[in-house]
Design a protein around this motif. Structure first.
Motif, PDB file in Angstrom:
ATOM      1  N   ALA A  24      49.060  45.616  37.422  1.00  0.00           N
ATOM      2  CA  ALA A  24      47.628  45.484  37.538  1.00  0.00           C
ATOM      3  C   ALA A  24      47.118  45.329  38.687  1.00  0.00           C
ATOM      4  O   ALA A  24      45.978  45.871  39.216  1.00  0.00           O
ATOM      5  CB  ALA A  24      47.322  44.454  36.319  1.00  0.00           C
ATOM      6  N   LYS A  25      47.895  44.315  39.694  1.00  0.00           N
ATOM      7  CA  LYS A  25      47.417  43.935  40.842  1.00  0.00           C
ATOM      8  C   LYS A  25      47.387  45.372  41.761  1.00  0.00           C
ATOM      9  O   LYS A  25      46.496  45.407  42.549  1.00  0.00           O
ATOM     10  CB  LYS A  25      48.435  42.832  41.490  1.00  0.00           C
ATOM     11  CG  LYS A  25      48.205  42.817  43.015  1.00  0.00           C
ATOM     12  CD  LYS A  25      49.146  41.670  43.330  1.00  0.00           C
ATOM     13  CE  LYS A  25      48.921  41.327  44.860  1.00  0.00           C
ATOM     14  NZ  LYS A  25      50.054  40.621  45.589  1.00  0.00           N
ATOM     15  N   ILE A  72      34.399  49.069  40.627  1.00  0.00           N
ATOM     16  CA  ILE A  72      34.199  47.917  41.291  1.00  0.00           C
ATOM     17  C   ILE A  72      34.120  46.562  40.243  1.00  0.00           C
ATOM     18  O   ILE A  72      34.830  45.588  40.805  1.00  0.00           O
ATOM     19  CB  ILE A  72      32.786  47.929  42.156  1.00  0.00           C
ATOM     20  CG1 ILE A  72      33.047  48.874  43.183  1.00  0.00           C
ATOM     21  CG2 ILE A  72      32.180  46.610  42.455  1.00  0.00           C
ATOM     22  CD1 ILE A  72      31.636  49.396  43.863  1.00  0.00           C
ATOM     23  N   TYR A  73      33.723  46.675  39.249  1.00  0.00           N
ATOM     24  CA  TYR A  73      33.871  45.721  38.191  1.00  0.00           C
ATOM     25  C   TYR A  73      35.255  45.564  37.760  1.00  0.00           C
ATOM     26  O   TYR A  73      35.619  44.654  37.577  1.00  0.00           O
ATOM     27  CB  TYR A  73      33.127  46.317  36.977  1.00  0.00           C
ATOM     28  CG  TYR A  73      32.832  45.158  35.918  1.00  0.00           C
ATOM     29  CD1 TYR A  73      31.993  43.957  36.473  1.00  0.00           C
ATOM     30  CD2 TYR A  73      32.889  45.270  34.547  1.00  0.00           C
ATOM     31  CE1 TYR A  73      31.831  42.900  35.629  1.00  0.00           C
ATOM     32  CE2 TYR A  73      32.670  44.310  33.615  1.00  0.00           C
ATOM     33  CZ  TYR A  73      32.089  43.054  34.221  1.00  0.00           C
ATOM     34  OH  TYR A  73      31.983  42.066  33.370  1.00  0.00           O
ATOM     35  N   SER A  74      36.149  46.526  37.821  1.00  0.00           N
ATOM     36  CA  SER A  74      37.387  46.253  37.444  1.00  0.00           C
ATOM     37  C   SER A  74      38.179  45.221  38.648  1.00  0.00           C
ATOM     38  O   SER A  74      38.902  44.381  38.055  1.00  0.00           O
ATOM     39  CB  SER A  74      38.305  47.615  37.199  1.00  0.00           C
ATOM     40  OG  SER A  74      38.674  48.070  38.536  1.00  0.00           O
ATOM     41  N   ILE A  75      37.862  45.306  39.791  1.00  0.00           N
ATOM     42  CA  ILE A  75      38.348  44.582  40.814  1.00  0.00           C
ATOM     43  C   ILE A  75      37.829  43.214  40.737  1.00  0.00           C
ATOM     44  O   ILE A  75      38.425  42.483  40.648  1.00  0.00           O
ATOM     45  CB  ILE A  75      37.464  45.320  42.054  1.00  0.00           C
ATOM     46  CG1 ILE A  75      38.281  46.644  42.475  1.00  0.00           C
ATOM     47  CG2 ILE A  75      38.308  44.354  43.371  1.00  0.00           C
ATOM     48  CD1 ILE A  75      37.663  47.384  43.580  1.00  0.00           C
ATOM     49  N   GLN A  76      36.543  43.225  40.362  1.00  0.00           N
ATOM     50  CA  GLN A  76      35.961  41.739  40.094  1.00  0.00           C
ATOM     51  C   GLN A  76      36.483  40.992  38.874  1.00  0.00           C
ATOM     52  O   GLN A  76      36.882  39.904  39.132  1.00  0.00           O
ATOM     53  CB  GLN A  76      34.442  41.861  39.786  1.00  0.00           C
ATOM     54  CG  GLN A  76      33.660  42.341  41.071  1.00  0.00           C
ATOM     55  CD  GLN A  76      33.568  41.392  42.106  1.00  0.00           C
ATOM     56  OE1 GLN A  76      34.553  41.181  43.075  1.00  0.00           O
ATOM     57  NE2 GLN A  76      32.674  40.556  42.152  1.00  0.00           N
ATOM     58  N   LEU A  77      36.992  41.895  37.811  1.00  0.00           N
ATOM     59  CA  LEU A  77      37.508  41.207  36.759  1.00  0.00           C
ATOM     60  C   LEU A  77      38.820  40.806  37.144  1.00  0.00           C
ATOM     61  O   LEU A  77      39.466  39.673  36.778  1.00  0.00           O
ATOM     62  CB  LEU A  77      37.569  41.932  35.393  1.00  0.00           C
ATOM     63  CG  LEU A  77      36.158  42.056  34.658  1.00  0.00           C
ATOM     64  CD1 LEU A  77      36.269  43.307  33.537  1.00  0.00           C
ATOM     65  CD2 LEU A  77      36.031  40.856  34.242  1.00  0.00           C
ATOM     66  N   ALA A  78      39.510  41.446  37.809  1.00  0.00           N
ATOM     67  CA  ALA A  78      41.048  41.534  38.138  1.00  0.00           C
ATOM     68  C   ALA A  78      41.034  40.169  38.971  1.00  0.00           C
ATOM     69  O   ALA A  78      41.988  39.637  39.063  1.00  0.00           O
ATOM     70  CB  ALA A  78      41.565  42.446  38.639  1.00  0.00           C
ATOM     71  N   TYR A  79      40.018  40.096  39.916  1.00  0.00           N
ATOM     72  CA  TYR A  79      40.220  38.824  41.017  1.00  0.00           C
ATOM     73  C   TYR A  79      39.984  37.793  40.191  1.00  0.00           C
ATOM     74  O   TYR A  79      40.764  36.689  40.446  1.00  0.00           O
ATOM     75  CB  TYR A  79      39.134  39.267  42.058  1.00  0.00           C
ATOM     76  CG  TYR A  79      38.746  37.700  42.807  1.00  0.00           C
ATOM     77  CD1 TYR A  79      39.636  37.446  43.788  1.00  0.00           C
ATOM     78  CD2 TYR A  79      37.567  37.143  42.388  1.00  0.00           C
ATOM     79  CE1 TYR A  79      39.378  36.314  44.464  1.00  0.00           C
ATOM     80  CE2 TYR A  79      37.600  35.934  43.220  1.00  0.00           C
ATOM     81  CZ  TYR A  79      38.371  35.636  44.330  1.00  0.00           C
ATOM     82  OH  TYR A  79      38.082  34.388  44.753  1.00  0.00           O
ATOM     83  N   HIS A  80      39.167  37.631  39.265  1.00  0.00           N
ATOM     84  CA  HIS A  80      39.009  36.538  38.566  1.00  0.00           C
ATOM     85  C   HIS A  80      39.992  36.087  37.696  1.00  0.00           C
ATOM     86  O   HIS A  80      40.639  34.946  37.571  1.00  0.00           O
ATOM     87  CB  HIS A  80      37.499  36.507  37.493  1.00  0.00           C
ATOM     88  CG  HIS A  80      37.425  35.364  36.798  1.00  0.00           C
ATOM     89  ND1 HIS A  80      36.964  34.187  37.325  1.00  0.00           N
ATOM     90  CD2 HIS A  80      37.532  35.206  35.590  1.00  0.00           C
ATOM     91  CE1 HIS A  80      36.759  33.266  36.523  1.00  0.00           C
ATOM     92  NE2 HIS A  80      37.077  33.719  35.343  1.00  0.00           N
ATOM     93  N   ALA A  81      40.662  37.242  36.906  1.00  0.00           N
ATOM     94  CA  ALA A  81      41.965  36.761  36.448  1.00  0.00           C
ATOM     95  C   ALA A  81      43.086  36.317  37.141  1.00  0.00           C
ATOM     96  O   ALA A  81      43.645  35.425  36.248  1.00  0.00           O
ATOM     97  CB  ALA A  81      42.249  38.226  35.813  1.00  0.00           C
ATOM     98  N   ARG A 122      42.678  37.916  28.687  1.00  0.00           N
ATOM     99  CA  ARG A 122      41.702  38.628  28.383  1.00  0.00           C
ATOM    100  C   ARG A 122      40.983  39.268  29.603  1.00  0.00           C
ATOM    101  O   ARG A 122      40.332  40.417  29.332  1.00  0.00           O
ATOM    102  CB  ARG A 122      40.780  37.524  27.685  1.00  0.00           C
ATOM    103  CG  ARG A 122      39.304  38.053  27.406  1.00  0.00           C
ATOM    104  CD  ARG A 122      38.605  36.834  26.576  1.00  0.00           C
ATOM    105  NE  ARG A 122      38.078  35.779  27.371  1.00  0.00           N
ATOM    106  CZ  ARG A 122      38.605  34.668  27.601  1.00  0.00           C
ATOM    107  NH1 ARG A 122      39.545  34.382  26.819  1.00  0.00           N
ATOM    108  NH2 ARG A 122      38.035  33.619  28.690  1.00  0.00           N
ATOM    109  N   TYR A 123      40.916  38.851  30.644  1.00  0.00           N
ATOM    110  CA  TYR A 123      40.146  39.314  31.775  1.00  0.00           C
ATOM    111  C   TYR A 123      40.986  40.818  32.463  1.00  0.00           C
ATOM    112  O   TYR A 123      40.460  41.450  32.585  1.00  0.00           O
ATOM    113  CB  TYR A 123      39.982  38.358  32.848  1.00  0.00           C
ATOM    114  CG  TYR A 123      38.659  37.264  32.658  1.00  0.00           C
ATOM    115  CD1 TYR A 123      37.562  38.035  32.732  1.00  0.00           C
ATOM    116  CD2 TYR A 123      38.992  36.050  32.388  1.00  0.00           C
ATOM    117  CE1 TYR A 123      36.287  37.062  32.425  1.00  0.00           C
ATOM    118  CE2 TYR A 123      37.908  35.187  32.037  1.00  0.00           C
ATOM    119  CZ  TYR A 123      36.683  35.866  32.165  1.00  0.00           C
ATOM    120  OH  TYR A 123      35.463  34.947  31.785  1.00  0.00           O
ATOM    121  N   ILE A 124      42.247  40.444  32.275  1.00  0.00           N
ATOM    122  CA  ILE A 124      43.113  41.567  33.106  1.00  0.00           C
ATOM    123  C   ILE A 124      42.982  42.808  32.047  1.00  0.00           C
ATOM    124  O   ILE A 124      42.946  44.090  32.370  1.00  0.00           O
ATOM    125  CB  ILE A 124      44.571  41.273  33.173  1.00  0.00           C
ATOM    126  CG1 ILE A 124      44.994  42.191  34.533  1.00  0.00           C
ATOM    127  CG2 ILE A 124      45.314  41.207  32.098  1.00  0.00           C
ATOM    128  CD1 ILE A 124      44.280  42.196  35.685  1.00  0.00           C
TER     129      ILE A 124
END
Length: 200
Positions: A24-25, A72-81, A122-124
């Motif tokens: 995922a990273k 871009i939203y996927s990057i934001q979610l992954a960063y938070h996750a 959940r976030y990933i």
């Protein structure tokens, strides 16, 4: 640092398969920024061209912009996750191996890791869904950009190129669904006591 063998897995959550977090990273922090940049770059070309150059400039722009925003939203979610994903070994490295001998604190840390893992999961999942949608939308946007407008030269070649991209887009949809089923099946077959894994 290492731990006694009997303390390695019970009660500690881990991804399924174990490389899920790393995969995922790579998708979110390597592929997604490049694809988002490509989508925005192509959107700029379509927006700056005369209407007759592209067959459907409006819908093409919409797909490209939706693709970029989704990526871009996927990057934001992954960063938070990513802030919530850590292993038993990470806990030991931070606190020291002797922490495993303090039963109450060790149990609290294990429960905290389990709770944090569920947040990561959940976030990933959301990040992966937006990444997958973004890649498919990008493919449709590229296909739409390739479709020849009234002023396009060599329209048959452009139609062939658009068709190939469309076939690949539908292939990507099928591939994504197949991978999701495989990861979900693997999670359900996972032995009790090893933890609960994520899915795409």
């Amino acid at each position: 640092m290492t731990t006694p063998e009997d303390e390695l897995t019970p009660g500690w959550q881990q991804p399924t398969p174990l490389g899920y977090g790393q995969g995922a990273k790579e998708a979110q922090f390597v592929a997604a920024p490049l694809l988002a940049a490509a989508a925005l770059g192509l959107a700029g070309v379509v927006a700056g061209a005369k209407d007759q150059v592209f067959l459907l400039p409006g819908p093409t722009l919409l797909m490209l912009v939706l693709s970029a925003m989704s990526l871009i939203y996927s990057i934001q979610l992954a960063y938070h996750a990513r802030k919530f994903l850590y292993s038993q070994q990470d806990v030991l490295d931070w606190h020291g191996a002797e922490i495993a001998n303090q039963a109450q604190l060790w149990g609290e840390l294990r429960r905290a890791q389990s709770t944090d893992f569920k947040v990561w999961d959940r976030y990933i999942r959301g990040a992966n869904r937006y990444f997958n949608r973004g890649t498919v939308l990008l493919a449709f946007g590229v296909a739409a950009a390739l479709a020849p407008g009234k002023e396009s030269s060599q329209p048959p070649w452009r139609w062939w190129a658009a068709g190939i991209v469309l076939v690949c887009a539908f292939g990507e949809i099928g591939w994504q669904l197949k991978l999701r089923r495989e990861v979900n099946d693997r999670s359900q077959r996972k032995r009790p006591g090893i933890g609960q894994g994520g899915s795409s």
